[in-house]
Design a protein around this motif. Structure first.
Motif, PDB file in Angstrom:
ATOM      1  N   TRP A   3      42.190  34.767  34.848  1.00 38.47           N
ATOM      2  CA  TRP A   3      40.899  35.360  34.499  1.00 38.47           C
ATOM      3  C   TRP A   3      40.471  36.366  35.566  1.00 38.47           C
ATOM      4  CZ3 TRP A   3      35.866  34.666  36.754  1.00 38.47           C
ATOM      5  CH2 TRP A   3      34.810  35.197  35.997  1.00 38.47           C
ATOM      6  N   MET A  12      42.142  39.566  35.020  1.00 35.85           N
ATOM      7  CA  MET A  12      41.546  40.375  33.951  1.00 35.85           C
ATOM      8  C   MET A  12      40.246  41.025  34.402  1.00 35.85           C
ATOM      9  SD  MET A  12      42.390  38.562  30.385  1.00 35.85           S
ATOM     10  CE  MET A  12      41.486  37.128  30.572  1.00 35.85           C
ATOM     11  N   MET A  13      39.467  40.266  35.163  1.00 35.82           N
ATOM     12  CA  MET A  13      38.197  40.820  35.628  1.00 35.82           C
ATOM     13  C   MET A  13      38.435  41.978  36.596  1.00 35.82           C
ATOM     14  SD  MET A  13      35.793  39.309  34.061  1.00 35.82           S
ATOM     15  CE  MET A  13      36.841  39.098  32.643  1.00 35.82           C
ATOM     16  N   PHE A  22      46.715  29.921  28.003  1.00 38.87           N
ATOM     17  CA  PHE A  22      46.703  31.363  28.210  1.00 38.87           C
ATOM     18  C   PHE A  22      48.053  31.994  27.856  1.00 38.87           C
ATOM     19  CE2 PHE A  22      47.167  35.143  30.904  1.00 38.87           C
ATOM     20  CZ  PHE A  22      46.095  35.863  30.428  1.00 38.87           C
ATOM     21  N   LEU A  39      40.232  32.979  26.379  1.00 40.91           N
ATOM     22  CA  LEU A  39      40.513  34.024  27.369  1.00 40.91           C
ATOM     23  C   LEU A  39      41.714  34.853  26.948  1.00 40.91           C
ATOM     24  CD1 LEU A  39      40.509  32.447  30.910  1.00 40.91           C
ATOM     25  CD2 LEU A  39      39.683  34.664  30.271  1.00 40.91           C
ATOM     26  N   ARG A  72      42.235  38.920  25.990  1.00 35.10           N
ATOM     27  CA  ARG A  72      42.969  39.744  26.932  1.00 35.10           C
ATOM     28  C   ARG A  72      43.276  41.136  26.373  1.00 35.10           C
ATOM     29  NH1 ARG A  72      48.968  38.611  27.982  1.00 35.10           N
ATOM     30  NH2 ARG A  72      49.452  40.608  28.927  1.00 35.10           N
ATOM     31  N   ALA A  80      36.692  37.966  26.794  1.00 35.60           N
ATOM     32  CA  ALA A  80      37.447  37.243  27.818  1.00 35.60           C
ATOM     33  C   ALA A  80      36.561  36.808  28.977  1.00 35.60           C
ATOM     34  CB  ALA A  80      38.579  38.123  28.346  1.00 35.60           C
ATOM     35  N   THR A  81      35.468  37.522  29.204  1.00 35.86           N
ATOM     36  CA  THR A  81      34.669  37.261  30.398  1.00 35.86           C
ATOM     37  C   THR A  81      33.977  35.898  30.362  1.00 35.86           C
ATOM     38  OG1 THR A  81      34.288  39.629  30.606  1.00 35.86           O
ATOM     39  CG2 THR A  81      32.850  38.185  31.865  1.00 35.86           C
ATOM     40  N   GLY A 124      35.902  32.563  30.780  1.00 38.44           N
ATOM     41  CA  GLY A 124      36.326  32.449  32.178  1.00 38.44           C
ATOM     42  C   GLY A 124      35.195  31.946  33.059  1.00 38.44           C
TER      43      GLY A 124
END
Lengths: 308, 316
Positions: free
Chosen positions: A146, A149-150, B255, B271, B275, B285-286, B289
């Motif tokens: 994650w 991705m961020m 994932f 998530l 992607r 996705a944010t 997470g």
């Protein structure tokens, strides 16, 4: 000393035999016929049967395991069911990329973890200490895929200063290395802090201060050196975590390493590749821990003295 | 796992020195005096309560557990409820955290996903504690050849990075909730085996064990009644941190497509689905997470606090 190193290397053999047994057993009991996967759904049954015999798939479990080990020792990990190329060759061509990433991640985590840990310990309960400990806790709490991705969202899409994927330049390396290294950095920070705090209370530190040594000499020469053993242990153990993390992170950043190759192989049910990949990464992890063990002897003369 | 190593110099410990001086901490007290034991847990609770960060962690975990239990009432929408006209919509008044690629409400899916994550975390750790704990207890208690065999086997498992072991198991036997729990559980067996073994070895030479043996108690009774209760502290700490690790590992498996399969809402899978939308719909996705992060963060806070409260001298 050499005796000690030699003995540690010898101890690696049963462990790797064990690892190969575990990995082989898991793959052995996997449903699905490798010969069938190789030839495709429509292949005639007799052709599949022939290939099964050729591949030795009809042999008993132990025979197959022994063959697997003997071949693995020779550097033959079988053939990919999908590309039909040698698994060892495929893995080794990708191995440098993974090691590069892991090394960069270790560098990131050590470069961040040790200085922050030392400052935190010397300024215990300060604002800096509180802030960095909170940050460290955030660091271990983020799933690294994650975080990756961020970071892409922030640095590639919003600001546009780093490439979101690919391989080759220093700029490509930054985000994946930071992604994998963050949680290790957090753990090394915490370990450094607690180990330093313990050492700083020792009598010899008081003596060093009483002698009138400057604070930086006391911390860097006297305290850090003694605090280093648990820190080095953690760094070694983190390496395994980094290799595991690489599997996920390489996928996100399209990093052409062993991890991404394995994930693709899993999707295609290419078991020899998965098997070989796990074996290769476990061997790497064991070797790194071996190096860490040997390093102790150099850091700590007491250990060296035991094996003279 | 990532969060098993940490320091224990929480300010709170400094402020409240151990009430049991001279090394008689939780780990070593006689378990046969129930009154004293109760007061000891009360003592642990008292110490834990003074640790503000641990209480924040506990509070968050309680909220997450309640949310998971009452998900059907708390969630504004059903987790499978699709609205194809509202695909990948950013956060709005109707959908606070936006919608995903099938127009499903992300907040509702996160709320329902908490069930899955908590289940995986708790069951996986239970598997690891039961199997690893038993192996460690037997191996520490009997020592000798059994100890040697068990510990070498654990060395082998430890040589495989745990997420890789979990990946290997799931890739062989397939994804799905049950397999993920088993895989993640098996991968963390060695940690518990080692911890329990170490504490059993330190406990078994104590006088109360000798006394129990002198009055004719059998091995099984000694292990279950005397040794295990006295090795609980490190297991509780490691277990709390282990739930966090298990949730992370399960999310990681989902994932890469090996974990819990859609349409079950699982944070890691959500998530993963987000992607490919990261350039167009960042929120997909944010938020899952962030949900993972908050849960893990709270578990880590609680785990650290528990370690300090259960045994301030306990390192690692």
């Amino acid at each position: 000393m050499h005796k000690y190193i030699f003995r540690r290397i010898l101890m690696l053999i049963p462990v790797m035999l064990g690892v190969s047994f575990v990995v082989f057993t898991i793959m052995f009991f996997t449903p699905g016929d490798p010969a069938r996967i190789m030839l495709g759904e429509r292949a005639p049954a007799d052709e599949v049967a022939l290939l099964r015999t050729q591949m030795g798939l009809d042999d008993p479990f132990l025979v197959r395991y022994v063959n697997f080990v003997v071949n693995a020792v020779r550097g033959d990990l079988g053939r990919s069911l999908v590309t039909r190329r040698s698994v060892a060759a495929e893995l080794f061509s990708r191995f440098p990329a993974t090691m590069q990433l892991a090394a960069a991640a270790v560098l990131v985590s050590v470069a961040m973890g040790i200085p922050i840990g030392i400052i935190s310990a010397t300024k215990q309960y300060s604002v800096f200490d509180g802030f960095s400990m909170a940050l460290a806790l955030v660091g271990v709490s983020m799933p690294n895929f994650w975080q990756g991705m961020m970071m892409i969202l922030l640095f590639s899409i919003a600001i546009g200063i780093l490439p979101s994927s690919g391989y080759g330049t220093f700029w490509h390396l930054i985000m994946p290395a930071v992604t994998i290294g963050t949680s290790s950095a957090a753990i090394i920070t915490r370990m450094t802090r607690s180990s330093m705090l313990e050492v700083v209370r020792q009598d010899y530190i008081r003596t060093a201060r009483a002698k009138g040594l400057s604070e930086s000499v006391v911390i860097n020469r006297h305290a850090l050196k003694n605090a280093l053993i648990p820190i080095v242990t953690v760094i070694g153990l983190q390496f395994g975590y980094l290799l595991g993390g690489a599997v996920l992170t390489e996928t996100i950043f399209a990093w052409p390493g062993v991890g991404r190759f394995m994930v693709d192989a899993i999707r295609q049910k290419d078991f020899p590749v998965v098997q070989g990949g796990v074996l290769l990464l476990a061997l790497t992890f064991s070797l790194v821990n071996l190096i860490v063990d040997i390093m102790y002897a150099y850091i700590d003369p007491r250990i060296k003295a035991q094996y003279k | 796992m990532a969060n098993s190593t940490a320091d224990n110099d929480q300010p709170v410990v400094k402020a409240t020195p151990t009430p049991n001086p001279a090394g008689t901490s939780t780990v070593q007290t006689h378990p046969k005096t129930p009154k004293k034991q109760r007061s000891q847990w009360a003592e642990v609770w008292r110490r834990l309560r003074r640790n503000r960060m641990a209480m924040v962690g506990l509070g968050v975990i309680v909220v997450i557990i309640l949310t998971a239990i009452f998900a059907d009432f708390v969630a504004p929408y059903g987790f499978r409820e699709q609205n194809l006209r509202l695909r990948n919509n950013p956060p709005s008044r109707e959908h606070i955290l936006g919608t995903d690629d099938l127009g499903r409400d992300i907040l509702s899916r996160i709320i329902h996903g908490s069930r899955v994550s908590l289940q995986v975390g708790i069951v996986a750790v239970s598997i690891a504690v039961i199997i690893g704990g038993s192996l460690g207890a037997l191996s520490g208690y009997y020592g000798g050849r059994l100890d040697n065999v068990v510990m070498r086997a654990m060395d082998v498992l430890l040589a495989i990075p745990s997420i890789l072991l979990a990946i290997a198991i799931v890739s062989a036997f397939g994804g799905g909730l049950v397999n993920v729990m088993i895989a993640v559980g098996i991968a963390s067996i060695p940690q518990y085996a080692r911890i329990v073994r170490a504490s059993v070895i330190s406990v078994k030479e104590q006088e109360f064990v000798e006394a129990a043996r002198a009055v004719g108690a059998r091995d099984f009774r000694i292990i279950v009644k005397h040794i295990i209760p006295n090795s609980l502290a490190p297991i509780i700490v490691q277990g709390t941190l282990g739930v966090a690790g298990a949730i992370l590992a399960a999310a990681g498996l989902s994932f890469i497509g090996l974990g819990i399969q859609p349409p079950t809402p699982e944070w890691g899978a959500m998530l993963s689905a987000g992607r490919h939308l990261i350039r167009t719909a960042w929120h997909v996705a944010t938020f899952p997470g962030i949900a993972i992060m908050i849960t893990i963060f709270a578990l880590n806070l609680l785990g650290d606090g528990l370690r300090d409260a259960l045994d301030p001298r306990l390192k690692q």
